[in-house]
Design an enzyme around this catalytic site. Structure first.
Site, PDB file in Angstrom:
ATOM      1  CB  THR A 119      62.693  -2.549  16.646  1.00 63.99           C
ATOM      2  OG1 THR A 119      63.564  -1.565  16.756  1.00 63.99           O
ATOM      3  CG2 THR A 119      61.374  -2.218  17.297  1.00 63.99           C
ATOM      4  CG  ASP A 120      68.454  -4.656  17.340  1.00 65.82           C
ATOM      5  OD1 ASP A 120      67.619  -5.279  18.218  1.00 65.82           O
ATOM      6  OD2 ASP A 120      69.533  -4.195  17.647  1.00 65.82           O
ATOM      7  CB  SER A 148      80.737   0.306  26.464  1.00 65.00           C
ATOM      8  OG  SER A 148      80.005  -0.795  27.005  1.00 65.00           O
ATOM      9  CG  ASP A 179      73.878  -1.761  20.294  1.00 64.89           C
ATOM     10  OD1 ASP A 179      73.093  -0.901  19.895  1.00 64.89           O
ATOM     11  OD2 ASP A 179      74.133  -2.318  21.262  1.00 64.89           O
TER      12      ASP A 179
HETATM   13  C1  GLA Z   1      70.867  -3.594  23.266  1.00 60.75           C
HETATM   14  C2  GLA Z   1      71.370  -4.599  21.823  1.00 60.75           C
HETATM   15  C3  GLA Z   1      70.807  -3.824  20.564  1.00 60.75           C
HETATM   16  C4  GLA Z   1      69.301  -3.750  20.799  1.00 60.75           C
HETATM   17  C5  GLA Z   1      69.049  -2.805  21.914  1.00 60.75           C
HETATM   18  C6  GLA Z   1      67.833  -2.435  22.150  1.00 60.75           C
HETATM   19  O1  GLA Z   1      71.841  -2.377  22.797  1.00 60.75           O
HETATM   20  O2  GLA Z   1      72.774  -4.573  21.619  1.00 60.75           O
HETATM   21  O3  GLA Z   1      70.993  -4.893  19.620  1.00 60.75           O
HETATM   22  O4  GLA Z   1      68.547  -4.869  20.829  1.00 60.75           O
HETATM   23  O5  GLA Z   1      69.652  -3.275  23.284  1.00 60.75           O
HETATM   24  O6  GLA Z   1      67.002  -1.657  21.348  1.00 60.75           O
END
Ligand code: GLA
Length: 392
Positions: free
Chosen positions: A37-38, A128, A173
């Protein structure tokens, strides 16, 4: 635990570079709910966990950036003034990308030695790469005696990953790894970058079970999904005047555009629209201490990720199915970018160890794979660690 990791790297740094350095650290994260969703401005609910990348930084006089990785036992050196956008495909793209991104931000970084070492499981959906990026950014900002706000640090680390490393990703993240605090989950609005810290009730533990199936955001599948989402979003933006980002669209908007997009885009967007709604409901459930409801939303989120988003994998589905047969488990789902990695499980505190034993046994019986499982509590992000003086 973290203190030992920091001291161990300090020693290595001192031996290699002849002097001690300043210590910084960034954790890993697990996402409780709100997946993919980000990057369309939606909601996510991550928390930081007790795995870390430690960074030790000291000055050098020759204008070079020297990166040493304790994990790879390798050193890479670049001349800071002539650093261009030239990734090499190796581990050092992450820290070098952060240096490149900091310089784009106008931060004047003088010559340095930077040692990095971490215990974040790689390719498991626990961030990571964001952990390395944020640890590097904190260390280089400390070295440059510069301060930037959380949003800037997260955004410049994301830019390092997107534009230097060349991996598509949203902001979740980097933001979580930098900004989370102990004993709280974070509800992040990925459009405004406003966030709220939510309590996790004492009677539960978050258990992470690693299917041991590796994935990498840098490889194709994450990019395929985000392209399908963006194609659907572009149709909605064109056809529905109020929709600036997919986040603004309702299921009715999507239905009205069904014939204008591929069936893959339709389903991916349906996952995201329903997922944003689930995150909002999950927030309410947490605030009311309603763990049954919270858990049920996780299970719905898993089904949507598997069926509409088509980004789960058989092994993680097995982990989730085993978890949901355990009475002590409120809810379970795949976490992270998908196509492997970990399940996240919300489990009664007193039964967490028992839960781990059962999941490990049954998963091994069904797949022949030994899962790594971790019982977690929400940890501090890099900013909170730095406020507490680095060495916790
Ligand atoms: C990875 C990406 C995040 C996000 C997730 C799924 O971790 O780095 O930005 O899109 O996948 O929610």
């Amino acid at each position: 635990m973290k203190v030992e990791k920091e001291q161990a790297l300090q020693q290595i740094h001192q031996q290699r570079f002849g002097k001690a350095g300043a210590i910084f650290a960034a954790p890993a994260r697990v996402n409780l709910i709100g997946e993919h969703t980000d990057y369309t401005g939606g909601f996510v609910m991550p928390m930081a966990i007790d795995f870390h990348t430690v960074a030790v930084v000291s000055a050098r006089e020759d204008g070079r950036a020297v990166f040493y990785s304790g994990n790879y036992d390798e050193e890479v050196s670049v001349k800071i003034d002539s650093l261009g956008q030239s990734p090499s495909g190796g581990w050092n793209d992450y820290p070098t990308g952060v240096l490149w991104s900091l310089r784009k931000e106008g931060v004047d970084v003088g010559g340095f030695n930077l040692s990095l070492a971490g215990d974040v499981p790689l390719g498991s959906g626990l961030s990571s790469s964001a952990s390395v990026e944020v640890a590097t950014a904190m260390a280089l900002l400390g070295h440059a005696k510069a301060e930037l706000p959380l949003e800037k640090v997260a955004t410049l680390c994301r830019r390092a990953e997107n534009d230097y490393v060349g991996a598509k990703s949203g902001i979740m993240d980097q933001f979580a790894v930098a900004g989370c605090v102990a004993n709280r989950a974070m509800l992040l609005d990925c459009r405004s970058l406003e966030y709220e810290l939510l309590p996790l009730p004492d009677q539960v533990r978050v258990v992470i079970c690693n299917s041991m199936v590796k994935h990498a955001v840098a490889t194709g599948e994450y990019g395929d999904r985000s392209s399908e989402v963006e194609a659907g979003q572009a149709v909605l933006q064109r056809e529905r005047p109020g929709v600036k980002l997919l986040r603004d669209a309702t299921l009715q908007d999507l239905e009205a555009c069904r014939d204008l997009m591929s069936s893959a885009s339709f389903k991916r967007c349906r996952h995201i629209i329903t997922e944003n709604a689930r995150v909002v409901k999950a927030r309410a459930a947490l605030l009311q201490g309603d763990l049954e409801r919270f858990g049920a939303l996780l299970v719905e989120a898993h089904a949507s990720f598997r069926d509409d988003f088509a980004a789960s994998c058989e092994e993680v589905d097995v982990l989730v199915a085993i978890a949901m047969q355990q009475e002590e488990c409120f809810g379970a789902r795949i976490t992270g970018g998908g196509f492997g990695g970990c399940s996240v499980n919300v489990v009664r505190e007193e039964a967490a160890e028992q839960f781990v034993a059962t999941v490990r046994r049954e998963y091994a019986a069904k797949t022949g794979i030994e899962a790594d499982c971790f019982v977690c509590t929400p940890a501090d992000g890099a900013f909170a660690l730095a406020r507490k003086g680095g060495v916790a």
